[in-house]
Design a protein around this motif. Structure first.
Motif, PDB file in Angstrom:
ATOM      1  N   LYS B  55      55.284  45.369  87.277  1.00 26.31           N
ATOM      2  CA  LYS B  55      55.639  45.721  85.735  1.00 26.31           C
ATOM      3  C   LYS B  55      55.440  47.240  85.724  1.00 26.31           C
ATOM      4  O   LYS B  55      56.238  47.908  85.038  1.00 26.31           O
ATOM      5  CB  LYS B  55      54.352  45.069  84.868  1.00 26.31           C
ATOM      6  CG  LYS B  55      54.922  43.717  84.513  1.00 26.31           C
ATOM      7  CD  LYS B  55      53.890  43.216  83.734  1.00 26.31           C
ATOM      8  CE  LYS B  55      54.124  41.672  83.587  1.00 26.31           C
ATOM      9  NZ  LYS B  55      52.988  41.088  82.604  1.00 26.31           N
ATOM     10  N   MET B  58      58.855  48.708  87.058  1.00 28.42           N
ATOM     11  CA  MET B  58      59.931  48.446  86.335  1.00 28.42           C
ATOM     12  C   MET B  58      59.808  49.306  84.827  1.00 28.42           C
ATOM     13  O   MET B  58      60.445  48.924  84.032  1.00 28.42           O
ATOM     14  CB  MET B  58      60.017  46.901  86.195  1.00 28.42           C
ATOM     15  CG  MET B  58      60.404  46.001  87.254  1.00 28.42           C
ATOM     16  SD  MET B  58      61.967  46.852  88.279  1.00 28.42           S
ATOM     17  CE  MET B  58      63.283  47.028  87.010  1.00 28.42           C
ATOM     18  N   LEU B  60      57.484  48.673  82.547  1.00 27.54           N
ATOM     19  CA  LEU B  60      57.173  47.649  81.472  1.00 27.54           C
ATOM     20  C   LEU B  60      55.905  47.960  81.011  1.00 27.54           C
ATOM     21  O   LEU B  60      55.486  47.953  79.995  1.00 27.54           O
ATOM     22  CB  LEU B  60      57.140  46.252  81.931  1.00 27.54           C
ATOM     23  CG  LEU B  60      58.485  45.613  82.374  1.00 27.54           C
ATOM     24  CD1 LEU B  60      58.300  44.258  82.883  1.00 27.54           C
ATOM     25  CD2 LEU B  60      59.411  45.250  81.066  1.00 27.54           C
ATOM     26  N   ILE B  61      54.972  48.448  81.899  1.00 32.89           N
ATOM     27  CA  ILE B  61      53.612  49.140  81.371  1.00 32.89           C
ATOM     28  C   ILE B  61      53.382  50.526  82.293  1.00 32.89           C
ATOM     29  O   ILE B  61      54.134  50.606  83.269  1.00 32.89           O
ATOM     30  CB  ILE B  61      52.375  48.132  81.914  1.00 32.89           C
ATOM     31  CG1 ILE B  61      52.421  47.833  83.511  1.00 32.89           C
ATOM     32  CG2 ILE B  61      52.492  46.803  81.238  1.00 32.89           C
ATOM     33  CD1 ILE B  61      51.315  47.142  84.027  1.00 32.89           C
TER      34      ILE B  61
END
Lengths: 264, 308
Positions: B55, B58, B60-61
């Motif tokens: 994540k 990517m 996302l976080i």
């Protein structure tokens, strides 16, 4: 952004909630018959009913689509797949917003056409005392759509920070209700009668809310359309600019907050 | 510049705010590199930090500390995601779209030209055996089919790097075999694959290197081949019965014997001694089997050591 917009539009058209709400639009067909029951001011009533029906449908759409679109993506984990694609989170938020906004514009156009046919039918059967101002009816519908687009912005902002369904839906409805009366509260607070009843603290708090929350009443041109009265051009332009700036600020804030949100 | 490195992770850490203000360290100073063309298995038990790492990669976080690049691009940027095909864990896609529509959407976000996109959609659907269901909405798909849509959308733009979070999860044995074949094919084509799993067998079959992460820390990083070789404990050797002097092998454990063969357990350190005795006493070896710790044993040993 265009890709998210198109996907959002596709999702709305295939959504069962949308299909249910749009079934309500069928009511417009019955407006001439319903208005004729009043026996007087049939055309005026027809305009009132048509514009109110459109407004109500757009309110439902803006609340349900605005408040659930992004929340649903997060809840169903679609965001993991979408925001990991090469699109920025700003594009995602803007794409969602403009998809819903475009849909509201399309809805306003379709319902507006249907409403104008209904009003025409009524006015042919019961000619009104004042001629129907079609431009004003269109302006009322356009500004109504504009108002609900702003409301979608509110819903998007709440969705950007919320982890549940409640804040976006009930928050948007609350802001809609408050937004439609802030002008009246403001006017009341500036009357001599209010000075005896309202304390300075409450007055200041109300004024802060007046400036902070959207003033949705200024978008309401229904009365002008019903009685064929031309509104002031300056007022209309001010409302237009106000709506545009307010929506832009909401969108920027949504994008900023969503950009910082962690997709755990 | 990527300098032949597909994934460069330097000191990546992530802390989450837990209940009552407690901080949970999900990832702690992860440093590793994955060269281009390698299939890398990211192995760890549930909750080890595999998905947190992915994540972070990517976008996302956001990592609490550290940095990483994807083929030279800083993570979290649109440019870095442009170079990756990503499969999230338990993927979910807009279920009102069909697989074909979803793949077209994904391809357009990668700014693929229409004709190339149409061709790739066709190829991906065929490869993942989704051609028959291409027009049906994803909501009517089984879990395995959704997983296959997920794999198809990673391949649509033919990226250099694939980041797959538990790609075999939810697949039946046929689906798992298909995914393994796809990963091996990607390897043949020089692509880099970084995938997380907690199933050692998946890593053993397809990976060049493996990283073992436990409680947010990278505990081992090595070539699968090296691990397998270092895990050799000994050999099971069969000799032909009735030929030569078998008493010479009495110091080795006899596992079983028949009229046809005798089977000995030979420790790795005494293998040369065993073969020398065979040769000296005119014996004949008919079979040698390696006795080794598999990757699972290696993995469990690391996890147990951390637990202690």
């Amino acid at each position: 952004m265009k890709d998210v917009l198109l996907i959002t539009l596709k999702g709305i058209f295939r959504d069962r909630i949308f299909q249910g709400i749009m079934a309500l639009a069928g009511l417009i067909v019955f407006i001439p018959s319903a208005a004729s029951l009043s026996m007087r001011q049939v055309t005026e009533l027809s305009i009132t009913l048509s514009l109110s029906t459109i407004s109500f449908i757009m309110l439902l759409l803006s609340v349900f689509l605005g408040a659930t679109s992004m929340w649903k993506d997060i809840e169903r984990r679609y965001t993991f797949s979408v925001v990991s694609l090469p699109i920025s989170r700003t594009s995602y938020v803007f794409g969602k917003f403009f998809g819903i906004a475009l849909f509201l514009v399309l809805t306003a156009f379709v319902l507006g056409c249907a409403a104008m046919i209904s009003i025409k039918v009524s006015s042919m059967g019961y000619p009104p005392a004042r001629p129907v101002e079609w431009g004003l009816i269109m302006a009322a519908i356009v500004f109504d759509a504009f108002k609900y687009i702003l409301l979608v912005g509110v819903a998007m902002l709440l969705s950007a920070v919320s982890t549940s369904f409640f804040l976006p839906v009930f928050g948007t409805v609350s802001i809609f209700l408050v937004g439609t009366i802030t002008q009246q509260v403001y006017d009341y607070l500036h009357t001599p009668a209010s000075e005896k009843v309202v304390s300075a603290i409450v007055k200041n708090a109300a004024l802060v809310l007046y400036y902070l929350l959207p003033n949705l009443q200024s978008f309401d041109l229904k009365v002008y359309a019903i009685y064929s009265i031309k509104p002031s051009l300056g007022g209309v332009l001010t409302t237009f600019c106000y709506g545009g700036i307010y929506t832009a600020v909401l969108l920027l804030a949504s994008s900023l907050l969503f950009g910082r949100r962690e997709m755990k | 510049m990527s300098n032949g490195v597909a994934l460069d992770i330097q000191g990546l850490s992530k802390q989450f705010k837990g209940k009552r203000g407690l901080r949970v360290e999900a990832l702690c100073g992860l440093t590793m590199q994955v060269p281009q063309g390698e299939v890398f298995g990211f192995l760890g038990p549930n909750g080890a930090g595999k998905s947190t790492t992915i994540k972070c990669l990517m976008g996302l976080i956001a990592p609490t500390a550290g940095s990483a690049t994807i083929i030279g691009e800083t993570i979290g940027s649109v440019e870095s995601r442009m170079k990756v095909g990503f499969l999230p864990e338990n993927p979910a896609f807009y279920d009102y779209l069909s697989a074909e529509e979803y793949l077209q959407f994904v391809g357009r976000t990668f700014r693929m030209p229409d004709d190339l996109l149409a061709r790739r959609v066709e190829e991906s659907l065929r490869l993942l055996e989704l051609s028959d269901a291409r027009k049906r909405p994803i909501r009517s798909y089984s879990k395995g089919m959704v997983q296959r849509v997920g794999l198809a959308q990673t391949m649509i733009h033919d990226p250099e790097l694939y980041i797959l979070d538990e790609p075999m999860s939810g697949l039946d044995p046929i689906g798992r075999a298909l995914v393994k074949d796809i990963i091996l094919d990607l390897k043949k084509r020089g692509k880099t694959v970084f995938f997380s799993t907690h199933i050692t067998d998946d890593v053993e079959k397809v990976c060049d290197r493996v990283g073992v992460i436990v409680k947010g820390r990278l505990m081992a990083l090595d070539r699968v081949e090296t691990i397998m070789r270092s895990g050799i404990e000994g050999y099971v050797v069969q000799t032909k019965a009735g030929i030569g002097n078998h008493t010479a092998l009495a110091s080795f454990g006899l596992i079983r014997s028949s009229e046809v063969f005798r089977e000995y357990s030979v420790p790795a350190g005494r293998f040369n001694e065993f073969t020398a005795l065979v040769s000296h006493h005119a014996l004949e070896i008919t079979l040698i089997e390696t006795k080794r710790k598999d990757l699972e044993a290696f993995f469990l040993e690391i996890v147990e050591n951390v637990a202690r």
